[in-house]
Design a protein around this motif. Structure first.
Motif, PDB file in Angstrom:
ATOM      1  N   LEU A   1      16.228  76.083 -25.424  1.00  0.00           N
ATOM      2  CA  LEU A   1      17.394  75.769 -24.587  1.00  0.00           C
ATOM      3  C   LEU A   1      18.639  76.341 -25.258  1.00  0.00           C
ATOM      4  CD1 LEU A   1      18.883  74.179 -22.277  1.00  0.00           C
ATOM      5  CD2 LEU A   1      19.022  72.259 -23.871  1.00  0.00           C
ATOM      6  N   PHE A   2      19.384  77.144 -24.499  1.00  0.00           N
ATOM      7  CA  PHE A   2      20.647  77.693 -25.001  1.00  0.00           C
ATOM      8  C   PHE A   2      21.788  77.015 -24.252  1.00  0.00           C
ATOM      9  CE2 PHE A   2      19.319  81.397 -27.508  1.00  0.00           C
ATOM     10  CZ  PHE A   2      17.984  81.507 -27.131  1.00  0.00           C
ATOM     11  N   ILE A   3      22.745  76.465 -24.999  1.00  0.00           N
ATOM     12  CA  ILE A   3      23.937  75.894 -24.355  1.00  0.00           C
ATOM     13  C   ILE A   3      25.165  76.643 -24.893  1.00  0.00           C
ATOM     14  CG2 ILE A   3      22.819  73.664 -23.976  1.00  0.00           C
ATOM     15  CD1 ILE A   3      24.326  72.547 -26.359  1.00  0.00           C
ATOM     16  N   GLY A   4      26.346  76.301 -24.390  1.00  0.00           N
ATOM     17  CA  GLY A   4      27.555  77.023 -24.815  1.00  0.00           C
ATOM     18  C   GLY A   4      27.929  76.685 -26.258  1.00  0.00           C
ATOM     19  N   HIS A   5      28.655  77.574 -26.895  1.00  0.00           N
ATOM     20  CA  HIS A   5      29.027  77.353 -28.295  1.00  0.00           C
ATOM     21  C   HIS A   5      29.965  76.175 -28.489  1.00  0.00           C
ATOM     22  CE1 HIS A   5      26.938  80.215 -30.687  1.00  0.00           C
ATOM     23  NE2 HIS A   5      27.163  81.158 -29.791  1.00  0.00           N
ATOM     24  N   SER A   6      30.693  75.825 -27.427  1.00  0.00           N
ATOM     25  CA  SER A   6      31.605  74.692 -27.582  1.00  0.00           C
ATOM     26  C   SER A   6      30.889  73.371 -27.298  1.00  0.00           C
ATOM     27  CB  SER A   6      32.786  74.850 -26.631  1.00  0.00           C
ATOM     28  OG  SER A   6      32.316  74.802 -25.301  1.00  0.00           O
TER      29      SER A   6
ATOM     30  N   THR B   1      33.106  84.138 -16.884  1.00  0.00           N
ATOM     31  CA  THR B   1      31.912  84.643 -17.548  1.00  0.00           C
ATOM     32  C   THR B   1      32.073  86.131 -17.747  1.00  0.00           C
ATOM     33  OG1 THR B   1      29.505  84.691 -17.444  1.00  0.00           O
ATOM     34  CG2 THR B   1      30.664  85.031 -15.382  1.00  0.00           C
ATOM     35  N   PHE B   2      31.325  86.659 -18.665  1.00  0.00           N
ATOM     36  CA  PHE B   2      31.372  88.107 -18.856  1.00  0.00           C
ATOM     37  C   PHE B   2      30.089  88.531 -19.538  1.00  0.00           C
ATOM     38  CE2 PHE B   2      34.036  85.720 -21.773  1.00  0.00           C
ATOM     39  CZ  PHE B   2      33.499  86.003 -23.002  1.00  0.00           C
ATOM     40  N   PHE B   3      29.834  89.815 -19.507  1.00  0.00           N
ATOM     41  CA  PHE B   3      28.614  90.332 -20.117  1.00  0.00           C
ATOM     42  C   PHE B   3      28.621  90.039 -21.611  1.00  0.00           C
ATOM     43  CE2 PHE B   3      28.423  92.917 -16.276  1.00  0.00           C
ATOM     44  CZ  PHE B   3      27.080  92.768 -15.969  1.00  0.00           C
ATOM     45  N   MET B   4      27.457  89.727 -22.116  1.00  0.00           N
ATOM     46  CA  MET B   4      27.279  89.494 -23.556  1.00  0.00           C
ATOM     47  C   MET B   4      28.149  88.353 -24.074  1.00  0.00           C
ATOM     48  SD  MET B   4      24.995  91.613 -24.503  1.00  0.00           S
ATOM     49  CE  MET B   4      24.872  92.595 -25.971  1.00  0.00           C
ATOM     50  N   ARG B   5      28.486  87.408 -23.177  1.00  0.00           N
ATOM     51  CA  ARG B   5      29.241  86.250 -23.656  1.00  0.00           C
ATOM     52  C   ARG B   5      28.386  85.526 -24.699  1.00  0.00           C
ATOM     53  NH1 ARG B   5      31.683  81.291 -19.970  1.00  0.00           N
ATOM     54  NH2 ARG B   5      33.003  80.475 -21.593  1.00  0.00           N
ATOM     55  N   GLU B   6      28.972  85.224 -25.845  1.00  0.00           N
ATOM     56  CA  GLU B   6      28.251  84.593 -26.954  1.00  0.00           C
ATOM     57  C   GLU B   6      27.026  85.437 -27.338  1.00  0.00           C
ATOM     58  OE1 GLU B   6      29.915  80.178 -25.772  1.00  0.00           O
ATOM     59  OE2 GLU B   6      27.859  80.634 -25.258  1.00  0.00           O
ATOM     60  N   THR B   7      27.360  86.635 -27.784  1.00  0.00           N
ATOM     61  CA  THR B   7      26.362  87.678 -28.062  1.00  0.00           C
ATOM     62  C   THR B   7      25.213  87.238 -28.943  1.00  0.00           C
ATOM     63  OG1 THR B   7      28.296  89.053 -28.239  1.00  0.00           O
ATOM     64  CG2 THR B   7      26.215  90.107 -28.711  1.00  0.00           C
ATOM     65  N   ASP B   8      25.510  86.373 -29.917  1.00  0.00           N
ATOM     66  CA  ASP B   8      24.444  86.017 -30.869  1.00  0.00           C
ATOM     67  C   ASP B   8      23.240  85.378 -30.175  1.00  0.00           C
ATOM     68  OD1 ASP B   8      26.215  83.972 -30.327  1.00  0.00           O
ATOM     69  OD2 ASP B   8      25.704  82.875 -32.146  1.00  0.00           O
TER      70      ASP B   8
ATOM     71  N   GLU C   1      25.139  86.746 -17.037  1.00  0.00           N
ATOM     72  CA  GLU C   1      24.144  86.200 -17.973  1.00  0.00           C
ATOM     73  C   GLU C   1      22.708  86.587 -17.605  1.00  0.00           C
ATOM     74  OE1 GLU C   1      24.365  82.064 -19.768  1.00  0.00           O
ATOM     75  OE2 GLU C   1      22.799  81.790 -18.258  1.00  0.00           O
ATOM     76  N   PRO C   2      22.254  86.315 -16.368  1.00  0.00           N
ATOM     77  CA  PRO C   2      20.871  86.701 -16.053  1.00  0.00           C
ATOM     78  C   PRO C   2      20.631  88.208 -16.141  1.00  0.00           C
ATOM     79  CG  PRO C   2      22.022  85.922 -14.087  1.00  0.00           C
ATOM     80  CD  PRO C   2      22.871  85.564 -15.264  1.00  0.00           C
ATOM     81  N   TYR C   3      21.619  89.007 -15.760  1.00  0.00           N
ATOM     82  CA  TYR C   3      21.426  90.460 -15.876  1.00  0.00           C
ATOM     83  C   TYR C   3      21.349  90.879 -17.341  1.00  0.00           C
ATOM     84  CZ  TYR C   3      22.242  91.175 -10.857  1.00  0.00           C
ATOM     85  OH  TYR C   3      22.147  91.142  -9.498  1.00  0.00           O
ATOM     86  N   THR C   4      22.171  90.254 -18.184  1.00  0.00           N
ATOM     87  CA  THR C   4      22.091  90.580 -19.609  1.00  0.00           C
ATOM     88  C   THR C   4      20.690  90.246 -20.122  1.00  0.00           C
ATOM     89  OG1 THR C   4      24.438  90.078 -19.881  1.00  0.00           O
ATOM     90  CG2 THR C   4      23.140  90.224 -21.893  1.00  0.00           C
ATOM     91  N   LEU C   5      20.176  89.084 -19.704  1.00  0.00           N
ATOM     92  CA  LEU C   5      18.819  88.701 -20.121  1.00  0.00           C
ATOM     93  C   LEU C   5      17.790  89.716 -19.641  1.00  0.00           C
ATOM     94  CD1 LEU C   5      19.025  84.863 -19.527  1.00  0.00           C
ATOM     95  CD2 LEU C   5      18.515  85.981 -21.702  1.00  0.00           C
ATOM     96  N   ALA C   6      17.937  90.144 -18.393  1.00  0.00           N
ATOM     97  CA  ALA C   6      16.995  91.126 -17.850  1.00  0.00           C
ATOM     98  C   ALA C   6      17.043  92.425 -18.660  1.00  0.00           C
ATOM     99  CB  ALA C   6      17.305  91.397 -16.380  1.00  0.00           C
ATOM    100  N   MET C   7      18.238  92.800 -19.092  1.00  0.00           N
ATOM    101  CA  MET C   7      18.374  94.028 -19.891  1.00  0.00           C
ATOM    102  C   MET C   7      17.778  93.841 -21.286  1.00  0.00           C
ATOM    103  SD  MET C   7      22.069  95.612 -18.680  1.00  0.00           S
ATOM    104  CE  MET C   7      23.073  94.139 -18.546  1.00  0.00           C
TER     105      MET C   7
END
Lengths: 271, 120
Positions: free
Chosen positions: A245-250, A76-83, A117-123
């Motif tokens: 609901l957000f799921i992975g792009h794949s 995982t990484f910050f801003m994964r699947e930015t859109d 992911e949760p921290y990105t959401l919090a930001m």
């Protein structure tokens, strides 16, 4: 290097499937062997059968916890699947800000791994609400099956290289440099995420109130079709009407069968 | 029996509306999974009333509504909207939709709305 026999692999795979819903296919055998090798050596198990016996009989649950920590991959990484985050900011948050009169947003990051992911959401939430932020209770619930990653996530410490992809404004506002290697999230963001250990395979979900948004990205790729179907239905029941609901792009949900409304790739809504 | 055409890209919602109307004297003459199909089926089936979802692939509910009204100015179209789509509902009403229902709705409410539009 220890090897794993066919029978040992089947036993272990069946155990993991039954308890955690994760479907380990034959091609994962080398990966599983590699990840567990060190555990066997450290604990003086002679082979995987002995190790499996230990998992079954270990009443403390520590053996099983270590096993699942090793098996679940945590890419995982910050801003994964930015859109997804952009869509949140442009569509989901404006909708919720207008709709949720009680000013309590309930957002769940299911399978949160090491916290990006949760921290990105919090930001994203902090940036969206700006000064209004104080008027809202918008804590993000973040769950994972692995206690090891949750402990990491709680610290909120990341390598500078890992946060380099974030907007400069975010790095400035939300992170404090520890040294040349690492930075830590400011308490204002860190306190906005609540971490809990939770197995998505548990039969009962202990949530009192429904969610407005659920992120469960790149988690169900480990599940077989039936398990995934059951989980998606649970997510549907756990969401408020109008929730996302957000799921992975794949990943994708079968549009003919799913109760969710398709919004865009990997984004669905309960309508 | 009055004829209803359901236009919705979500199979689940089409099925829900179909099941809801089971108990009433409404016949489902067709189901379309996008706006384009909806327009084609309207021309072919001449339903008395249409339930039209708003966000759909190929052609949105609003575009489909416009096309149907251009073909038949008397067409009776009920928009089926989700929460937070007030702006689009307004646009649909301006473009000739009779009324709208917001998901989730109960079957009695949907039937009442259809009855009212049909003057039953």
């Amino acid at each position: 290097m220890l090897t794993m026999t066919n029978q040992e692999f089947s036993q272990l795979a069946a155990y993991i499937k039954a308890n955690y819903g994760i479907n380990l296919k034959e091609e994962k055998r080398a990966l599983v062997t590699g990840r567990l090798h060190h555990v066997l050596i450290q604990n003086n198990f002679r082979n995987f059968s002995e190790y499996y016996e230990h998992i079954l009989t270990d009443k403390t649950g520590n053996g099983a916890a270590t096993l699942i920590n090793k098996i679940t991959t945590n890419h995982t990484f910050f801003m994964r699947e930015t859109d997804h985050f952009e869509y949140c900011k442009a569509q989901v948050l404006p909708y919720l800000a207008n709709q949720v009169k009680a000013k309590d947003l309930r957002i769940w990051s299911a399978g949160c791994s090491s916290g990006e992911e949760p921290y990105t959401l919090a930001m994203v939430i902090d940036e969206f609400f700006g000064k209004e932020r104080l008027l809202w209770d918008a804590k993000v619930l973040a769950t994972d099956i692995s206690s090891r990653v949750l402990e990491e996530a709680k610290k909120g410490v990341y390598k500078n290289a890992e946060i380099a992809t974030l907007p400069a404004q975010w790095r400035l506002n939300y992170f404090r440099k520890i040294d040349n290697e690492k930075s830590v999230l400011v308490d204002r963001i860190r306190n906005e995420v609540i971490y809990r250990k939770f197995n998505l395979m548990d039969s009962s979900f202990p949530f009192k109130r429904k969610f407005h948004v659920i992120f469960c990205r790149n988690v169900m790729i480990y599940f077989d079709a039936q398990t995934k179907w059951e989980l998606v239905n649970k997510f549907f029941d756990l969401l408020e009407y109008g929730g996302y609901l957000f799921i992975g792009h794949s990943e994708s949900l079968n549009r003919e069968e799913s109760k969710f409304k398709y919004i865009m790739p990997a984004v669905y809504r309960k309508e | 029996m009055k004829k209803l055409l359901i236009v919705d890209d979500a199979a689940f919602m089409r099925l829900s509306i179909r099941n809801m109307m089971n108990n009433y004297d409404i016949e489902i003459v067709g189901e379309a999974a996008n706006g384009l199909m909806g327009v084609e089926m309207y021309k072919e089936l001449h339903p008395d009333v249409v339930t039209m979802d708003i966000t759909m692939p190929e052609m949105s509910g609003i575009e489909a509504l416009k096309a149907i009204k251009a073909h038949d100015p008397q067409a009776k179209v009920i928009m089926v909207s989700a929460m937070g789509q007030e702006g689009m509902v307004k646009e649909a009403i301006i473009n000739g939709a009779k009324t709208f229902v917001v998901k989730p709705f109960k079957e009695e409410f949907l039937y009442q709305t259809i009855s009212k539009v049909l003057g039953l």
